[in-house]
Design an enzyme around this catalytic site. Structure first.
Site, PDB file in Angstrom:
ATOM      1  N   GLU A   1     -37.061  21.370 -28.246  1.00  0.00           N
ATOM      2  CA  GLU A   1     -37.018  22.349 -29.148  1.00  0.00           C
ATOM      3  C   GLU A   1     -36.095  22.122 -30.705  1.00  0.00           C
ATOM      4  O   GLU A   1     -36.859  21.220 -31.581  1.00  0.00           O
ATOM      5  CB  GLU A   1     -37.757  23.184 -29.478  1.00  0.00           C
ATOM      6  CG  GLU A   1     -39.085  24.136 -28.496  1.00  0.00           C
ATOM      7  CD  GLU A   1     -38.444  23.889 -27.037  1.00  0.00           C
ATOM      8  OE1 GLU A   1     -38.630  24.707 -26.444  1.00  0.00           O
ATOM      9  OE2 GLU A   1     -37.343  23.035 -26.488  1.00  0.00           O
TER      10      GLU A   1
ATOM     11  N   THR B   1     -45.460   3.094  11.970  1.00  0.00           N
ATOM     12  CA  THR B   1     -43.344   3.043  11.149  1.00  0.00           C
ATOM     13  C   THR B   1     -42.254   2.832  11.651  1.00  0.00           C
ATOM     14  O   THR B   1     -41.526   2.971  11.257  1.00  0.00           O
ATOM     15  CB  THR B   1     -43.586   4.570  10.852  1.00  0.00           C
ATOM     16  OG1 THR B   1     -42.971   5.175  11.854  1.00  0.00           O
ATOM     17  CG2 THR B   1     -44.301   5.279  10.263  1.00  0.00           C
ATOM     18  N   ALA B   2     -42.194   2.245  12.792  1.00  0.00           N
ATOM     19  CA  ALA B   2     -41.468   1.797  13.837  1.00  0.00           C
ATOM     20  C   ALA B   2     -41.539   0.655  15.026  1.00  0.00           C
ATOM     21  O   ALA B   2     -42.642   1.715  15.645  1.00  0.00           O
ATOM     22  CB  ALA B   2     -40.050   2.776  14.348  1.00  0.00           C
TER      23      ALA B   2
ATOM     24  N   ALA C   1     -41.602   0.313  18.968  1.00  0.00           N
ATOM     25  CA  ALA C   1     -40.991   1.282  20.301  1.00  0.00           C
ATOM     26  C   ALA C   1     -39.575   1.952  20.567  1.00  0.00           C
ATOM     27  O   ALA C   1     -38.842   2.987  20.803  1.00  0.00           O
ATOM     28  CB  ALA C   1     -41.205   0.674  21.730  1.00  0.00           C
TER      29      ALA C   1
ATOM     30  N   GLY D   1     -38.899   9.952  10.239  1.00  0.00           N
ATOM     31  CA  GLY D   1     -39.527  10.275  11.347  1.00  0.00           C
ATOM     32  C   GLY D   1     -40.537  10.211  11.505  1.00  0.00           C
ATOM     33  O   GLY D   1     -40.971  11.319  10.482  1.00  0.00           O
TER      34      GLY D   1
END
Length: 366
Positions: free
Chosen positions: A55, A164-165, A167, A297
């Site tokens: 403002e 996601t990864a 083993a 993870g």
């Protein structure tokens, strides 16, 4: 003014507010447009904490043309003295005629009082225009003010089969360069980047933002109940604020981290000896952390989901398959019936390079 004109000017105010996406923390992102006789006479947005509010910037640019003007604000003007004077008084002193507010300020120090001051001064105030879009600019600020908790967004990179990864823990790189560049924008708009000891030990990530032109570094928060993270880990030794979180009984063993200037926070453990994640999020809220980006993870992501602390999932899905021996997205025990599923609402889906980016809201849980 007509409803269409009001919508156009509020849309512009929202556009201006977004310019503060990476820089206003812990303050909200706010945009303001001043219009007189059908002409825009001043615009402004809040650029950074401690600087002038939207403002004030718009009023300065409008000068004498602010008198009798209509004002379009994405958030109710503040009515209290913080680092800057109250904006409600600045609008009153400028002699504006009408203020259109998209969203009331959830801050208990304001929450209607800014609007009340304007109305007491004879200024017409209208609220509720494009509220949903205005609220979406500040999910973290809104949630923190209403609940004391930050807004938590978990980022995951997965294969087509949700892995996601490998083993072995190998995960670099599941997604392509375009997706990894895109993540920098999400990091830069966050107040904190949140990870666990397992991810830090396996990948040694930097967990900093590297968006060109943006200097502010989010707080890097590492959860490490057993103080396993090496003191020379990248994320603990790059520029920017760092917070290592463990259980309170481990604090006497944290000297090596503290000697490097790393803040170590000890919290009362859960019965299983792990860090209490809800207490940690409440602590981050007290530290004025609005948005948290989780890069962790399956164990930590699963624990956050189970504790109902996640608001959104940001998923980058690559076009390949990693097989059933690879690691999944979440470690979640106890889900044995279909009615126990965690429901998601898809908010956005688009291609980023060769990868699919999906944004999901976590549906309200019973």
């Amino acid at each position: 003014m007509s409803e269409l004109t009001d919508l156009q000017h509020m849309a512009r105010a929202i556009q201006l507010a977004r310019r503060g996406l990476f820089s206003t923390s812990p303050n909200p992102r706010v945009g303001c447009v001043l219009v007189r006789d059908g002409q825009v006479v001043g615009e402004g947005w809040h650029e950074k904490a401690g600087g002038p509010h939207a403002e004030v910037v718009a009023l300065e640019r409008a000068g004498s043309h602010a008198r009798g003007a209509d004002v379009y604000l994405t958030l109710e003007p503040c009515s209290h003295h913080g680092r800057t004077p109250p904006c409600s008084q600045a609008l009153i002193e400028a002699g504006v005629a009408r203020v259109v507010v998209a969203q009331r300020d959830p801050n208990p120090q304001v929450d209607g009082s800014g609007i009340g001051e304007l109305e007491s001064a004879g200024i017409i105030v209208e609220t509720g225009l494009m509220t949903d879009l205005a609220e979406a600019i500040n999910p973290g600020f809104n949630k923190r003010m209403r609940s004391g908790l930050p807004f938590v967004r978990s980022k995951l990179a997965t294969s087509l089969d949700g892995r996601t990864a490998m083993a072995s823990g190998e995960s670099q790189w599941i997604t392509g360069k375009a997706a990894r560049r895109d993540v920098q924008r999400w990091r830069a708009q966050s107040c904190a980047i949140f990870s666990g000891s397992g991810t830090v030990i396996a990948d040694n990530p930097s967990l900093n933002q590297r968006l060109e032109g943006e200097e502010r570094q989010p707080l890097r928060v590492i959860v490490d109940s057993g103080l396993r993270v090496p003191v020379d880990a990248k994320c603990l030794n790059l520029d920017g604020p760092r917070l290592l979180v463990t259980t309170d009984d481990k604090i006497p063993l944290a000297g090596a981290y503290q000697d490097r200037g790393i803040e170590v926070l000890g919290l009362a453990p859960r019965p299983d000896g792990k860090v209490d994640l809800r207490q940690l999020m409440l602590e981050l809220g007290k530290r004025q952390i609005n948005e948290v980006l989780v890069e962790a993870g399956p164990l930590l992501n699963g624990a956050l989901l189970a504790a109902k602390l996640v608001d959104e999932l940001l998923v980058y899905q690559a076009s390949h398959v990693m097989g059933n021996d690879a690691r999944g997205m979440f470690t979640l025990a106890g889900l044995v019936k279909m009615n126990q599923r965690i429901k998601l609402e898809r908010k956005d889906m688009r291609l980023v390079g060769d990868d699919l980016r999906m944004l999901f809201a976590i549906s309200e849980q019973d």
